[in-house]
Design a protein around this motif. Structure first.
Motif, PDB file in Angstrom:
ATOM      1  N   ASP A 268      -5.860 -11.606  -1.976  1.00 25.96           N
ATOM      2  CA  ASP A 268      -6.686 -11.378  -3.151  1.00 25.96           C
ATOM      3  C   ASP A 268      -6.122 -10.189  -3.917  1.00 25.96           C
ATOM      4  OD1 ASP A 268      -7.549  -9.054  -1.815  1.00 25.96           O
ATOM      5  OD2 ASP A 268      -9.353 -10.025  -1.051  1.00 25.96           O
ATOM      6  N   ILE A 269      -6.726  -9.869  -5.038  1.00 25.14           N
ATOM      7  CA  ILE A 269      -6.166  -8.842  -5.918  1.00 25.14           C
ATOM      8  C   ILE A 269      -6.140  -7.484  -5.229  1.00 25.14           C
ATOM      9  CG2 ILE A 269      -6.481  -7.635  -8.116  1.00 25.14           C
ATOM     10  CD1 ILE A 269      -7.853 -10.247  -9.125  1.00 25.14           C
ATOM     11  N   GLU A 270      -7.214  -7.145  -4.538  1.00 25.52           N
ATOM     12  CA  GLU A 270      -7.264  -5.839  -3.874  1.00 25.52           C
ATOM     13  C   GLU A 270      -6.173  -5.717  -2.818  1.00 25.52           C
ATOM     14  OE1 GLU A 270     -10.332  -3.161  -1.159  1.00 25.52           O
ATOM     15  OE2 GLU A 270     -11.123  -4.672  -2.546  1.00 25.52           O
ATOM     16  N   GLN A 271      -5.973  -6.765  -2.056  1.00 31.45           N
ATOM     17  CA  GLN A 271      -4.964  -6.720  -0.998  1.00 31.45           C
ATOM     18  C   GLN A 271      -3.557  -6.624  -1.582  1.00 31.45           C
ATOM     19  OE1 GLN A 271      -4.909 -10.140   1.717  1.00 31.45           O
ATOM     20  NE2 GLN A 271      -5.118  -8.646   3.381  1.00 31.45           N
ATOM     21  N   VAL A 272      -3.301  -7.342  -2.677  1.00 34.25           N
ATOM     22  CA  VAL A 272      -2.004  -7.241  -3.347  1.00 34.25           C
ATOM     23  C   VAL A 272      -1.759  -5.809  -3.805  1.00 34.25           C
ATOM     24  CG1 VAL A 272      -0.679  -7.945  -5.378  1.00 34.25           C
ATOM     25  CG2 VAL A 272      -1.916  -9.652  -4.052  1.00 34.25           C
ATOM     26  N   LEU A 273      -2.771  -5.202  -4.416  1.00 38.31           N
ATOM     27  CA  LEU A 273      -2.640  -3.821  -4.872  1.00 38.31           C
ATOM     28  C   LEU A 273      -2.343  -2.877  -3.718  1.00 38.31           C
ATOM     29  CD1 LEU A 273      -2.925  -1.567  -6.998  1.00 38.31           C
ATOM     30  CD2 LEU A 273      -5.407  -1.637  -6.599  1.00 38.31           C
ATOM     31  N   VAL A 274      -3.091  -3.024  -2.634  1.00 35.53           N
ATOM     32  CA  VAL A 274      -2.906  -2.139  -1.478  1.00 35.53           C
ATOM     33  C   VAL A 274      -1.497  -2.282  -0.899  1.00 35.53           C
ATOM     34  CG1 VAL A 274      -3.625  -1.752   0.911  1.00 35.53           C
ATOM     35  CG2 VAL A 274      -5.352  -2.005  -0.877  1.00 35.53           C
ATOM     36  N   LEU A 275      -1.009  -3.510  -0.774  1.00 36.77           N
ATOM     37  CA  LEU A 275       0.298  -3.718  -0.162  1.00 36.77           C
ATOM     38  C   LEU A 275       1.433  -3.287  -1.098  1.00 36.77           C
ATOM     39  CD1 LEU A 275      -0.271  -7.066   1.731  1.00 36.77           C
ATOM     40  CD2 LEU A 275      -0.101  -4.771   2.686  1.00 36.77           C
ATOM     41  N   LEU A 276       1.270  -3.490  -2.392  1.00 40.44           N
ATOM     42  CA  LEU A 276       2.285  -2.991  -3.334  1.00 40.44           C
ATOM     43  C   LEU A 276       2.347  -1.474  -3.311  1.00 40.44           C
ATOM     44  CD1 LEU A 276       1.866  -5.274  -6.483  1.00 40.44           C
ATOM     45  CD2 LEU A 276       3.791  -5.226  -4.891  1.00 40.44           C
ATOM     46  N   GLU A 277       1.206  -0.851  -3.008  1.00 37.80           N
ATOM     47  CA  GLU A 277       1.140   0.612  -2.931  1.00 37.80           C
ATOM     48  C   GLU A 277       1.399   1.110  -1.515  1.00 37.80           C
ATOM     49  OE1 GLU A 277       0.879   2.898  -5.079  1.00 37.80           O
ATOM     50  OE2 GLU A 277       0.153   1.961  -6.920  1.00 37.80           O
ATOM     51  N   GLY A 278       1.788   0.213  -0.603  1.00 34.99           N
ATOM     52  CA  GLY A 278       1.982   0.589   0.788  1.00 34.99           C
ATOM     53  C   GLY A 278       2.923   1.761   0.957  1.00 34.99           C
ATOM     54  N   SER A 279       2.661   2.556   1.959  1.00 33.90           N
ATOM     55  CA  SER A 279       3.476   3.758   2.183  1.00 33.90           C
ATOM     56  C   SER A 279       4.899   3.415   2.561  1.00 33.90           C
ATOM     57  CB  SER A 279       2.837   4.621   3.283  1.00 33.90           C
ATOM     58  OG  SER A 279       2.722   3.890   4.496  1.00 33.90           O
ATOM     59  N   GLU A 280       5.095   2.176   3.055  1.00 31.13           N
ATOM     60  CA  GLU A 280       6.448   1.754   3.418  1.00 31.13           C
ATOM     61  C   GLU A 280       6.827   0.564   2.564  1.00 31.13           C
ATOM     62  OE1 GLU A 280       7.653   2.053   7.698  1.00 31.13           O
ATOM     63  OE2 GLU A 280       5.530   1.647   7.922  1.00 31.13           O
ATOM     64  N   GLN A 281       7.923   0.635   1.894  1.00 38.13           N
ATOM     65  CA  GLN A 281       8.424  -0.471   1.102  1.00 38.13           C
ATOM     66  C   GLN A 281       9.698  -0.992   1.728  1.00 38.13           C
ATOM     67  OE1 GLN A 281       6.779  -1.780  -1.434  1.00 38.13           O
ATOM     68  NE2 GLN A 281       5.137  -0.299  -1.187  1.00 38.13           N
ATOM     69  N   LYS A 282      10.074  -2.176   1.294  1.00 36.93           N
ATOM     70  CA  LYS A 282      11.275  -2.788   1.871  1.00 36.93           C
ATOM     71  C   LYS A 282      12.500  -1.941   1.587  1.00 36.93           C
ATOM     72  CE  LYS A 282      12.261  -5.674  -2.120  1.00 36.93           C
ATOM     73  NZ  LYS A 282      13.017  -6.772  -2.560  1.00 36.93           N
TER      74      LYS A 282
END
Length: 282
Positions: A268-282
């Protein structure tokens, strides 16, 4: 014709840069603008209305360069009420009627009544939610073609929020109006948005149809040792702890087939936002 077009908007402050923001709003749509505090949402909105002067880029509203005339067709709701608190709603009706060519006293007073707002009490006695309702009533009362809203449902109870969202849906359903809605309440966008823009650290990280976001994006879940199974080029964002990880990917059906050992869930939108803002990125 697009209701709004941004092309390469940039603005630099000490410690923050809004970088090359470009997007458009077609008529008949509601676009949600989301991001954590300090992501650049308010700077973007202020660049659109001209209260912030961008260092570069261009803004076109209803096919025109930014100017006084075109702003007659734009309704604006800020996250804080911008009306003098010594005024009453009746006072505002007179004041704003002299500002907007298409101001409708009947529409304004009718919206105030519908929202349960007293007409003769000073605005300083209003709660935050009442002030937001007043701002929305004023934004709608001059028959704008474009609404720019910054946290319009903040401070409202669920029933009042539902009323406002219904009004926004009715506003755009004729295909001749558009809404840009900046909010932290992503469930509002789950309900009414057509498109989602996600800002992060001054950059536009996502510009996607809400239906595509909900149908085609997914979250892969597994144990930390399974993270190495993933092709990092397919990961849009992720986070992990000592026991598990979550990875945001696109093309849900293909991901489920490619990684059968992992849990593949809709997002959902909230989860997408949280994961895009994740402390670790690829």
């Amino acid at each position: 014709m697009n209701a709004l077009e941004l092309n390469g908007i940039c603005k630099t402050y000490p410690g923050f840069t809004l970088e090359n923001i470009s997007f458009s709003l077609p008529m008949g749509t509601i676009t949600g603008l989301v991001g954590r505090n300090g992501a650049g949402k308010t700077t973007t909105l202020k660049s659109i209305v001209g209260t912030v002067h961008p260092d570069g880029g261009s803004v076109r509203i209803l096919g025109q360069e930014l100017g006084t005339n075109v702003m007659q067709d734009v309704g604006i709701v800020y996250d804080e009420c911008c009306f003098s608190e010594i005024l009453t709603a009746k006072n505002m009706n007179s004041v704003l009627g002299s500002v907007y060519h298409n101001w409708s006293p009947d529409l304004f007073l009718g919206q105030c009544e519908r929202y349960g707002l007293p007409l003769n009490k000073k605005i300083k006695t209003f709660s935050r939610g009442m002030k937001q309702k007043l701002s929305i009533a004023a934004a709608l009362a001059h028959s704008p073609k474009l609404l720019l809203l910054d946290e319009p449902t903040g401070g409202l109870d669920p029933v009042a929020r539902g009323e406002i969202l219904d009004d926004l849906w009715e506003f755009i359903e004729d295909g001749q109006h558009a809404v840009l809605l900046s909010t932290h309440i992503t469930t509002d966008l789950d309900r009414i948005a057509d498109r989602i823009l996600i800002l992060s650290d001054g950059q536009l990280k996502l510009d996607e149809s809400k239906d595509v976001l909900l149908d085609e994006y997914c979250v892969l879940r597994g144990s930390p040792d399974q993270l190495d199974l993933l092709d990092r080029d397919e990961i849009l964002g992720f986070r992990r702890n000592a026991y598990s990880f979550e990875a945001l990917c696109k093309n849900r059906a293909a991901m489920a087939e490619k990684y059968p050992a992992l849990v593949c869930d809709r997002t959902d939108i909230e989860q997408v936002l949280v994961l895009l803002e994740g402390s670790e990125q690829k």
